[in-house]
Design an enzyme around this catalytic site. Structure first.
Site, PDB file in Angstrom:
ATOM      1  N   TYR A  53       0.835  -1.211   0.000  1.00  0.00           N
ATOM      2  CA  TYR A  53       0.000   0.000   0.000  1.00  0.00           C
ATOM      3  C   TYR A  53       0.868   1.260   0.000  1.00  0.00           C
ATOM      4  CZ  TYR A  53      -3.735   3.086   1.867  1.00  0.00           C
ATOM      5  OH  TYR A  53      -4.648   4.083   2.077  1.00  0.00           O
TER       6      TYR A  53
ATOM      7  N   LYS B 254       0.995   4.057  -2.864  1.00  0.00           N
ATOM      8  CA  LYS B 254       0.579   5.429  -2.546  1.00  0.00           C
ATOM      9  C   LYS B 254       1.702   6.434  -2.837  1.00  0.00           C
ATOM     10  CE  LYS B 254      -3.709   5.085  -1.167  1.00  0.00           C
ATOM     11  NZ  LYS B 254      -4.771   5.456  -2.137  1.00  0.00           N
TER      12      LYS B 254
HETATM   13  N1  LIG Z   1      -9.675   6.261   5.612  1.00  0.00           N
HETATM   14  C1  LIG Z   1      -8.498   6.810   5.780  1.00  0.00           C
HETATM   15  O1  LIG Z   1      -8.168   7.329   6.857  1.00  0.00           O
HETATM   16  C2  LIG Z   1      -7.514   6.846   4.655  1.00  0.00           C
HETATM   17  C3  LIG Z   1      -6.206   7.233   4.958  1.00  0.00           C
HETATM   18  C4  LIG Z   1      -5.284   7.330   3.918  1.00  0.00           C
HETATM   19  C5  LIG Z   1      -5.681   7.056   2.616  1.00  0.00           C
HETATM   20  N2  LIG Z   1      -6.972   6.654   2.353  1.00  0.00           N
HETATM   21  C6  LIG Z   1      -7.317   6.406   0.957  1.00  0.00           C
HETATM   22  O2  LIG Z   1      -8.548   7.059   0.659  1.00  0.00           O
HETATM   23  C7  LIG Z   1      -9.292   6.287  -0.271  1.00  0.00           C
HETATM   24  C8  LIG Z   1     -10.683   5.983   0.279  1.00  0.00           C
HETATM   25  O3  LIG Z   1     -10.566   5.203   1.463  1.00  0.00           O
HETATM   26  P1  LIG Z   1     -11.816   4.856   2.409  1.00  0.00           P
HETATM   27  O4  LIG Z   1     -11.282   4.847   3.781  1.00  0.00           O
HETATM   28  O5  LIG Z   1     -12.975   5.703   2.048  1.00  0.00           O
HETATM   29  O6  LIG Z   1     -12.076   3.330   1.969  1.00  0.00           O
HETATM   30  P2  LIG Z   1     -13.443   2.477   1.816  1.00  0.00           P
HETATM   31  O7  LIG Z   1     -13.041   1.046   1.871  1.00  0.00           O
HETATM   32  O8  LIG Z   1     -14.484   2.977   2.760  1.00  0.00           O
HETATM   33  O9  LIG Z   1     -13.912   2.849   0.321  1.00  0.00           O
HETATM   34  C9  LIG Z   1     -13.186   2.426  -0.796  1.00  0.00           C
HETATM   35  C10 LIG Z   1     -14.158   2.051  -1.890  1.00  0.00           C
HETATM   36  O10 LIG Z   1     -13.413   1.650  -3.053  1.00  0.00           O
HETATM   37  C11 LIG Z   1     -14.106   0.589  -3.681  1.00  0.00           C
HETATM   38  N3  LIG Z   1     -13.185  -0.200  -4.511  1.00  0.00           N
HETATM   39  C12 LIG Z   1     -12.224  -1.046  -4.095  1.00  0.00           C
HETATM   40  N4  LIG Z   1     -11.597  -1.598  -5.147  1.00  0.00           N
HETATM   41  C13 LIG Z   1     -12.161  -1.064  -6.261  1.00  0.00           C
HETATM   42  C14 LIG Z   1     -11.919  -1.227  -7.647  1.00  0.00           C
HETATM   43  N5  LIG Z   1     -10.995  -2.077  -8.099  1.00  0.00           N
HETATM   44  N6  LIG Z   1     -12.667  -0.514  -8.531  1.00  0.00           N
HETATM   45  C15 LIG Z   1     -13.629   0.337  -8.080  1.00  0.00           C
HETATM   46  N7  LIG Z   1     -13.910   0.506  -6.767  1.00  0.00           N
HETATM   47  C16 LIG Z   1     -13.179  -0.179  -5.870  1.00  0.00           C
HETATM   48  C17 LIG Z   1     -14.670  -0.222  -2.526  1.00  0.00           C
HETATM   49  O11 LIG Z   1     -15.762  -1.044  -2.936  1.00  0.00           O
HETATM   50  C18 LIG Z   1     -15.061   0.867  -1.532  1.00  0.00           C
HETATM   51  O12 LIG Z   1     -16.436   1.209  -1.633  1.00  0.00           O
HETATM   52  C19 LIG Z   1      -8.454   5.041  -0.578  1.00  0.00           C
HETATM   53  O13 LIG Z   1      -7.669   5.257  -1.723  1.00  0.00           O
HETATM   54  C20 LIG Z   1      -7.567   4.948   0.648  1.00  0.00           C
HETATM   55  O14 LIG Z   1      -6.400   4.222   0.372  1.00  0.00           O
HETATM   56  C21 LIG Z   1      -7.880   6.535   3.349  1.00  0.00           C
END
Ligand SMILES: NC(=O)c1ccc[n+]([C@@H]2O[C@H](COP(=O)([O-])OP(=O)(O)OC[C@H]3O[C@@H](n4cnc5c(N)ncnc54)[C@H](O)[C@@H]3O)[C@@H](O)[C@H]2O)c1
Length: 341
Positions: free
Chosen positions: A163, A167
Site C-alpha cells: 500500500y 501510494k
Molecule cells: N480512511 C483513511 O483514513 C484513509 C487514509 C489514507 C488514505 N486513504 C485512501 O482514501 C481512499 C478511500 O478510502 P476509504 O477509507 O474511504 O475506503 P473504503 O473502503 O471505505 O472505500 C473504498 C471504496 O473503493 C471501492 N473499490 C475497491 N476496489 C475497487 C476497484 N478495483 N474498482 C472500483 N472501486 C473499488 C470499494 O468497494 C469501496 O467502496 C483510498 O484510496 C484509501 O487508500 C484513506
C-alpha cells in the site's frame, strides 16, 4: 448556485467512505457525477453493484444528477468505459477523482506476491488507468481537474509495504500529470486523507475501539471530526475554476484540518569544488544537513496506537500554533525551525 454547476465528474470508489462523501458534495455543488464502485470487501474480494447504485439514488433523491458504474479501476478497458459513460450520460468530463482502494496488510517478510499485486493493481495501476483514459480527453478539450488519493502510509507504514509503495507511486504519477498537462489547462493534485471509515476499523486501534464501544468506529463517525464527509470540501474546491492555479501539490486533509506537504522542496545544499570524499562528508554533514534531520523525540498522543514522530510530534506543542482568525489555527514547519535557530 453551486460552485460546480455544469461540470461533470467521475469519482472512483464512490460507493463508501471518503469517495461517497465526495460524490455527494460534488453533486450538491451542481456537478453531474459518474459514481464508480466495484462494491468489494476491504481486501478487494467480491462485488456488489448496489453499493454504487445506492449513492446514485441518494444524489437523485436531492435532485442531483448521477449514474452508476460498477466496474473495476484495475481493468484498463473498464477505465475507458468510465470516461465514455460520462460522455454518453452527460456530454463531457471535467473532473476525475481517484479514490478506489483496498488493503492487504502484511509485514514485508511475510507478504505474498499476490497481496503485493492485488494492492498495486487497484491503487497504482487503477489510478494510472483512469488518469490515462481521462487525460487523452482532457488534453483534447483543453481543461480538466485530476485529484488522486495517496496516504501518509507512503512515508513508511511498517505493515503496509504494498500500500505504501503504491501510494508513493501515486504521488509521482500526480507530479507527472501536473507537469505534463498544465499546458492543456489540466491540474493534478493529490490528497493524503484521514477519515474514520472501514479502513480505520481494520487497524488495531479500530478493533480496540469496537471491543470497548461494541461498534466499529466508522459506524459512529457521522457528524464527528472523523466523518469521511469532511474530506470532500477540499476536493470540491480543487475541482472548481477558482483552483485553476493550484497544480502539482500534495494536501493532507484530516477532519477539520487542511495541510500542505513541502517535502519535495530542497531544504539545504552542500557543494565542494572538485567533489567529495566520504571522510569530508562525514566531517561537515553533522553541522550542516544533520540538524535538519533532527526531529523532536516521538510523543505519546491520545488516540494514537504508538508515539507520533516527525511533524506530528512538532505539532503536539500547542505554542507552535497561531490563531489567525477566530477558530482558525495555523501551524508552519518554517516557524518551528526558526524557533530552533
Ligand atoms: N480512511 C483513511 O483514513 C484513509 C487514509 C489514507 C488514505 N486513504 C485512501 O482514501 C481512499 C478511500 O478510502 P476509504 O477509507 O474511504 O475506503 P473504503 O473502503 O471505505 O472505500 C473504498 C471504496 O473503493 C471501492 N473499490 C475497491 N476496489 C475497487 C476497484 N478495483 N474498482 C472500483 N472501486 C473499488 C470499494 O468497494 C469501496 O467502496 C483510498 O484510496 C484509501 O487508500 C484513506
Amino acid at each position: 448556485m453551486g460552485m460546480l454547476d455544469g461540470k461533470v465528474a467521475l469519482v472512483t470508489g464512490a460507493g463508501r467512505g471518503i469517495g461517497r462523501g465526495i460524490a455527494l458534495l460534488l453533486a450538491r455543488e451542481g456537478a453531474a457525477v459518474v459514481v464508480n464502485d466495484l462494491g468489494t470487501a476491504l481486501s478487494g474480494e467480491g462485488k456488489d453493484e448496489s453499493v454504487a447504485q445506492q449513492v446514485v439514488a441518494e444524489i437523485q433523491g436531492f435532485g442531483g444528477r448521477a449514474v452508476a458504474n460498477t466496474e473495476s479501476v484495475a481493468d484498463y478497458a473498464a477505465a475507458g468505459r468510465m470516461v465514455e459513460q460520462a460522455l454518453e450520460a452527460f456530454g463531457r468530463l471535467d473532473v476525475v477523482v481517484n479514490v478506489a482502494g483496498i488493503l492487504r496488510d502484511r509485514m514485508i517478510f511475510n507478504m505474498t506476491e499476490e497481496e503485493w499485486d492485488a494492492v498495486s493493481a487497484v491503487h497504482l495501476n487503477g489510478t494510472f488507468n483512469v488518469c490515462r483514459q481521462a487525460s487523452a480527453l482532457m488534453r483534447q478539450q483543453g481543461s480538466g481537474r485530476i485529484i488522486n488519493f495517496s496516504s501518509v502510509s507512503a512515508w513508511g507504514s511498517p505493515g503496509q509495504p504494498n500500500y505504501a509503495a503504491a501510494k508513493y507511486g501515486i504521488l509521482g504519477l500526480t507530479a507527472v500529470l501536473a507537469n505534463s498537462m498544465a499546458k492543456y489547462n489540466v491540474t493534478a493534485n493529490a490528497i493524503l486523507p484521514y477519515a474514520t471509515t472501514r479502513m480505520i476499523d481494520s487497524t488495531p486501534r479500530g478493533q480496540e475501539f469496537a471491543r470497548v464501544h461494541g461498534k466499529p468506529p466508522s459506524e459512529l463517525a457521522e457528524g464527528t471530526e472523523g466523518d469521511p464527509a469532511n474530506v470532500a470540501p477540499m476536493v470540491a474546491f480543487l475541482a472548481t475554476d477558482e483552483a485553476a492555479g493550484i497544480n502539482g501539490h500534495f494536501f493532507g486533509v484530516r477532519g477539520y484540518t487542511i495541510s500542505i506537504y513541502s517535502h519535495w522542496e530542497l531544504a539545504a545544499v552542500l557543494r565542494k569544488e572538485g567533489g567529495w570524499s566520504p571522510a569530508e562528508i562525514a566531517e561537515v554533514f553533522p553541522s550542516t544537513i544533520g540538524p535538519l534531520l533532527d526531529l523532536p523525540e516521538p510523543v505519546e498522543l491520545p488516540g494514537h496506537d504508538r508515539p507520533v514522530r516527525g511533524t506530528a510530534a512538532m505539532q503536539a506543542n500547542p505554542s507552535s500554533w497561531r490563531e489567525i482568525a477566530p477558530g482558525i489555527q495555523l501551524w508552519e514547519r518554517r516557524v518551528y525551525y526558526d524557533a530552533k535557530r
